[in-house]
Scaffold this motif. Structure first.
Motif: not given
Length: 85
Positions: A14, A77-82, A84-85
């Motif tokens: 991210c 937030q960055q970890r969660l978005r990473g 989910s990609q």
């Protein structure tokens, strides 16, 4: 990107995230990022919410606690978005 504001470094695929906090809060924001990252890397059974709540208390009330929390939560937030990609 405005150089007067602090960014959370890119992580987990991210991009960096710009915060609304000025450079005077850089160490506090960095501590939030480091605290969240340390929790990810540990095998501790301490819940994430407990880590946030207990460490947040070590900062003076007000902007310092908010800046710490911003660093902590933006790193999550960055970890969660990473993931989910």
């Amino acid at each position: 990107m405005d150089e007067n504001y602090i960014s959370i470094p890119a992580a987990d695929g991210c991009p960096s995230i710009l915060t609304p906090w000025g450079s005077e809060f850089a160490p506090t924001i960095e501590r939030g990022v480091q605290c969240a990252q340390a929790w990810f890397e540990s095998n501790s059974e301490v819940p994430l919410w407990w880590e946030l709540a207990q460490t947040r208390k070590t900062f003076p009330m007000g902007d310092c606690q908010d800046a710490f929390e911003a660093g902590f939560l933006l790193r999550i937030q960055q970890r969660l978005r990473g993931v989910s990609q």
